[in-house]
Structures are given as structure tokens and as C-alpha cells.
Design an enzyme around this catalytic site. Structure first.
Site, PDB file in Angstrom:
ATOM      1  N   LYS A  62      -4.249  13.585  -0.243  1.00  9.18           N
ATOM      2  CA  LYS A  62      -4.327  13.839   1.197  1.00  9.18           C
ATOM      3  C   LYS A  62      -3.092  14.617   1.645  1.00  9.18           C
ATOM      4  CE  LYS A  62      -4.918  11.000   5.416  1.00  9.18           C
ATOM      5  NZ  LYS A  62      -5.041   9.595   5.873  1.00  9.18           N
ATOM      6  N   SER A 120      -9.012   8.597   8.755  1.00  8.94           N
ATOM      7  CA  SER A 120      -8.459   9.934   8.720  1.00  8.94           C
ATOM      8  C   SER A 120      -8.562  10.611   7.348  1.00  8.94           C
ATOM      9  CB  SER A 120      -6.999   9.902   9.151  1.00  8.94           C
ATOM     10  OG  SER A 120      -6.235   9.144   8.245  1.00  8.94           O
ATOM     11  N   SER A 122      -8.184   4.123   7.461  1.00 10.05           N
ATOM     12  CA  SER A 122      -8.315   5.545   7.117  1.00 10.05           C
ATOM     13  C   SER A 122      -8.728   5.842   5.679  1.00 10.05           C
ATOM     14  CB  SER A 122      -7.008   6.281   7.422  1.00 10.05           C
ATOM     15  OG  SER A 122      -6.913   6.535   8.787  1.00 10.05           O
TER      16      SER A 122
END
Lengths: 97, 475
Positions: free
Chosen positions: B74, B149, B173
Site C-alpha cells: 500500500k 482504505s 482498512s
């Protein structure tokens, strides 16, 4: 609790953010809706008897010895600077004259 | 590439395939479905070069434990020399000058990093629509969000663009996008994996964890990432006892599974409730003990979470001032103007909203009414978990109230979006590990995820039970 337009403007100042008049009104509405939901915490009885939880896995501060160690280099530290002189971050003038 | 890392490793060791072939195949997938907007950067040549290096290592017999595992990370995780945008205009051109500990530990075992995945700006969001570089489309239905997220990470695994992706989880997330995209996502116990090199959002909540398709892969990556790091004072030293192979030796007979009464009520999509019931029945039939438990303070999770995390975020994001790194507004006449304009132009709407809320709850006169109060409720929630785990070994709950919603469906109402995290924030408030696993589809063929939450540092029981559930057939 609800937040007034003046408070939103004050908070923006503290947070070093600026918004249009429209943006302030929108934020005020959104913050009040969120705060109204948050205020359901007030229904919890005897909360004054509960100790706050600061950290889930330790309550003690962790110290290390104050020894100089190699960290990132000066070049690396300055690498992402939006503006720099040889060894420094350059920012707009802070003090007049 | 449907097989697990263990299967792949056998093929690599026997010469049936090579890392170069594996990387090329993933790169093709990434190119074929570019429009999903999964990656913010792809390391084409570098990944192939690394593949050749690792192929040589494998042939020479000294390859690491994750040799040839292709992963993505990420874009809030640091990888030295590579851009780290945090999906924000603020850091659009920022280049990391060190590598996150969790990532370095995987590199040391010879993973191949194929790229960095899209996410909500500074990991704030539940749909990936807050990325400055556009939303990620859900590979299962491109009109739907991938979740957030870590939406890019979940989509990358679902669309087979890598084997494992590292995400971060502050309030769901990892688990929520995993559920939306139909993959496995694990949020480790707070303190198990070093946060060094993870861009801070809410430091007392933030965790790094893997998303993947195979439980053993997840366990192996977790084992290698785990452990004390002097660079993260909240990382815990006695967690190295965890071994991936442990999960295969756990006796699930008489394991006690708690079903949280408060979590099966209103607002839950009926198909998700039915799926949970189906799983419960199967587990009961297999000899596990199912118990209803009550965690009365969980209904205050979202409220508590949004006070504490916005407060921490407002403080953490004060560092973006336009002076030392990140975006500086061209209109920076004096220092104060530089601060205000750089922040106002560099941050997106949701990030600014959270900074505002966080600044408010910390401001003079409101600290006791909000921040301190929320810290007290955080303790009550933690106590709820401690009590529940005296009666049961795992908690079984939904991961999300609904399956993936449509892009644009919830962007107009922030509170509506926040309520999406209703089943996931509690694990971050209490610090416990939790895993979301895919258990089927709703009538629109959208993936359904369920969540198992375990005692602190007891990921192995959650992983073992997850493995057991995944091995039974679900339709």
C-alpha cells in the site's frame, strides 16, 4: 453540543486550513451531524469512574539511551524539500527587516 | 495464479516455473486491467531483474523463506528510493528515504515487490474514493467500490495481480476491502508488527497486515513481519513465538466461538446474516461450541473511534507544512500563508474534515467532553473484549454491514460512510487481532466476508479457525 460558524472558522485557523464561505457552512453542517452522533456517548452512566485508556498494549513510557546515532544523511533529508539552499530548507521570509 | 505460495515454491524449487515467469504473468494482469486503477506505481523492469536474482538464488540453494513470492504494498508504506504518495496531492512527488521495517523483513526473505497500491488519502476512508488519484474499481463488479482504505491491495489480490499485498488497518482498512473484494485480510494485534515506515494516521490504532488468498501464506508473511523493532516503541518483544506451521496443529475440537448478539441486529444485509448463521451451523455440526456473548459497549465504537482517530490525525498531519517536504503552494508569500495554502491545496476533502474534527475535539474547553471521554469508553470496549474472551476463544461477526456499494453512493454523507466500519473499528480500539475471510456471495454475486476476532496475540487460533471455515464448501 453543536458547533457555530464562528467556531468552525476558529478551528480552521488553529488547523492552518482555509475554506470558502460555502465550505465553512458545509463543514459546520457535517461536523454537527457527526458530533450529534458522537454525543450518544453521554448516555453512558458513571463514566467518571472509568480510567482513560491511553494505549492498548502498554501504559509505561519507553525510554532509550540518549546516544548519537547515524540517521538519514543531510542529502536525504533535503531530497524532498520544495525549496532549499545548499544545507538548508528555504522558506519565505519570517521576520520583516 | 490460483495456487498458494507453498505450491508455487515447490514449482520454483523443481524448476517447473521461474520467478521471471511468475512476475511476467502478474505484470500482464496488471496491464490487462489497468482501468481498475489498482496501482499507483508498478516496478516493471525492477521486478523482473529481482526475479532473475531470486531465480539464481533458488538454483544456488540459498534462497529466503519467501523467495519468489510476488507482493504489492500500500502506498502509505515506505520503500527506499520509491515514491510514496499516500494517495495525496500533498506527497505526489515524495520519495521515501528509508524502508519500512515490515517491508524490509519480507525483502530479507526474498519477496519480489511488484508495485505500490492505491488507497484512500492517508488511509482515511472506506471506499478508496478519497484517493487523489481516483477510486479503485472492484474487480468483482466494476461499478462498485473496492472498499477502503486498502482498496488497491484487496483488488490487487482479487484480480491476481500479486500473491500478497500489504495493507494497513486503523479501523477496518484491511478487513473491509478484503470483504468487498472476496479475499482474506488480517489485522494483527497492535504491537505485533512494527509501524516504522508506515505513514502515521492514528498512531495508537495503526497496524500493518497482509491480504491474500491462502491462510498459510497470510500466516507465513505475518510470522516474518512480527517482532520487536527498536524504531517503534509500541512494538512488543515477546511475539516471535508465532510460527506459521502452528496453525496446522491446533485442535479445533471444543473451540468456543462467540456470536456477538449486538452485531446481528438491524442494518445488516439479510444475506450476510444468513451466511453467518450458515457458518455457525456448520461449526456447531463439526463439534465446535457456539455461545452467544454480549459486548454492550460496542455500540459506541464508531463514536469513540472518530473522536480518538481524528484527534491523533490532526496531530500527526501537522507535519505537512510545506516547509521540509511535500507540496508547497506557489502562493506562499510569507510563512503563515505557506502553511495555510500548502495544507489547504495539498489535502483532500476528507482529510481536511478529519483534521478539523480532530482539532475541535482537542481544542480548549472540549478536551474533557470529547477526547478524555472517548479514552474512557475505549477502556470499556477493551474490557468488553477481555470479558468475552473469558467465555469464548474467538468472536464471529460480520466484516461489513453490506456487500460492496456503488461508486458515488455514499460520498455525500460522511457519517453514512463512517458507519460502514461498524464491525471493524472495535478491534482497533481494543488492539485485538481480527481476520476477514470470504464465505460466499450475495444474490448480485458480490463477495461476503465474515470476521473472526481473537485474544491479543492469538492470531494463530483465528487463522486456524479461518482455515477450517475456508476448507468447507460455501456457495
Amino acid at each position: 453540543m453543536s458547533v457555530s460558524k464562528e467556531e468552525v472558522i476558529k478551528i480552521a485557523k488553529l488547523a492552518k486550513l482555509k475554506f470558502s464561505d460555502e465550505g465553512i457552512s458545509k463543514l459546520q453542517k457535517e461536523m454537527n451531524r457527526i458530533l450529534e452522533y458522537i454525543d450518544t456517548l453521554n448516555e453512558i452512566p458513571e463514566l467518571d469512574k472509568v480510567e482513560p485508556l491511553y494505549s492498548v498494549n502498554s501504559s509505561e513510557n519507553v525510554f532509550r539511551k540518549d546516544e548519537p546515532k547515524q540517521s538519514i544523511s543531510k542529502e536525504e533529508a533535503l531530497k524532498n524539500a520544495p525549496d532549499k539552499t545548499e544545507n538548508f530548507f528555504r522558506v519565505p521570509k519570517v521576520i520583516d527587516k | 495464479m490460483k495456487f498458494s505460495y507453498r505450491e508455487l515454491r515447490k514449482k520454483l524449487d523443481s524448476g517447473e516455473t521461474s520467478c521471471r515467469e511468475v512476475v511476467s504473468s502478474y505484470l500482464n494482469k496488471i496491464n490487462e486491467r489497468k482501468h481498475l486503477n489498482v496501482f499507483l506505481s508498478v516496478f516493471n523492469e525492477e521486478a523482473l531483474k529481482k526475479a532473475d536474482e531470486i531465480d539464481y538464488k533458488i538454483k544456488s540453494g540459498y534462497a529466503g523463506r519467501l523467495a519468489g513470492m510476488v507482493i504489492s504494498i500500500k502506498d502509505v508504506l515506505s520503500l527506499k528510493g520509491k515514491k510514496m504518495t499516500c494517495a495525496s496531492k500533498m506527497l505526489e512527488n515524495f520519495e521515501a528515504v528509508y524502508t519500512a521495517t515490515a517491508v524490509q523483513r519480507l525483502i530479507d526473505e526474498d519477496v519480489i515487490i511488484i508495485g505500490k497500491t492505491n488507497c484512500d488519502e492517508f488511509a482515511m476512508g472506506s471506499s478508496n474514493e478519497n484517493s487523489a488519484f481516483g477510486a479503485v474499481l472492484n474487480p468483482a463488479d466494476e461499478s462498485r467500490v473496492a472498499g477502503g482504505s486498502s482498496g488497491g491491495s484487496a483488488a490487487a489480490v482479487a484480480a491476481e495481480m500479486c500473491m500478497i499485498s500489504l495493507g494497513t488497518d486503523t479501523g477496518g482498512s484491511i478487513r473491509q476491502p478484503a470483504a468487498f473484494c472476496g479475499v482474506i485480510g488480517l489485522k494483527p494485534t497492535y504491537g505485533r508488527v512494527s509501524r516504522y515506515g508506515l505513514t502515521a494516521f492514528a498512531s495508537s490504532f495503526d497496524t500493518i497486515g497482509p491480504l491474500g488468498k491462502d491462510i498459510y501464506d497470510i500466516a507465513l508473511v505475518l510470522e516474518i513481519m512480527s517482532g520487536y523493532d527498536p524504531r517503534d516503541s509500541t512494538s512488543v518483544s515477546d511475539v516471535t513465538d508465532f510460527k506459521a506451521e502452528d496453525i496446522e496443529n491446533i485442535d479445533l475440537n471444543n473451540l468456543r466461538i462467540g456470536v456477538v448478539k449486538e452485531y446481528l441486529g438491524e442494518g445488516l444485509q439479510p444475506e450476510i446474516r444468513d451466511k453467518i448463521k450458515e457458518v455457525i451451523e456448520r461449526l456447531r455440526d463439526s463439534g465446535l461450541i457456539i455461545k452467544e456473548v454480549s459486548l454492550p459497549y460496542l455500540k459506541y465504537s464508531i463514536q469513540t473511534y472518530y473522536i480518538l482517530t481524528t484527534a491523533e490525525a490532526s496531530s500527526n498531519l501537522a507535519r505537512y507544512d510545506g516547509a521540509r517536504y511535500g507540496y508547497r503552494s506557489p502562493d506562499s508569500g510569507d510563512v503563515e500563508t505557506m502553511y495555510i495554502n500548502s495544507r489547504s491545496e495539498g489535502f483532500g476533502e476528507e482529510v481536511k474534515r478529519r483534521i478539523m474534527l480532530g482539532t475541535y475535539v482537542l481544542s480548549a474547553g472540549y478536551y474533557d467532553a470529547y477526547y478524555r471521554k472517548a479514552q474512557k469508553v475505549r477502556r470499556l470496549i477493551k474490557n468488553d473484549f477481555i470479558k468475552a474472551f473469558e467465555e469464548v476463544d474467538l468472536l464471529l461477526t460480520p466484516s461489513t454491514p453490506t456487500t460492496a456499494f456503488r461508486i458515488g453512493e455514499k460520498t455525500t454523507d460522511p457519517l453514512e460512510m463512517y458507519l460502514n466500519d461498524i464491525f471493524t473499528t472495535s478491534a482497533n480500539l481494543a488492539g485485538n487481532p481480527a481476520i476477514s475471510i470470504p464465505v460466499g456471495w450475495d444474490k448480485e454475486k458480490l463477495p461476503i466476508g465474515i470476521q473472526l476476532t481473537a485474544r491479543d496475540f492469538d492470531e494463530k487460533t483465528a487463522l486456524a479457525a479461518a482455515d477450517y471455515i475456508l476448507r468447507s464448501e460455501f456457495t
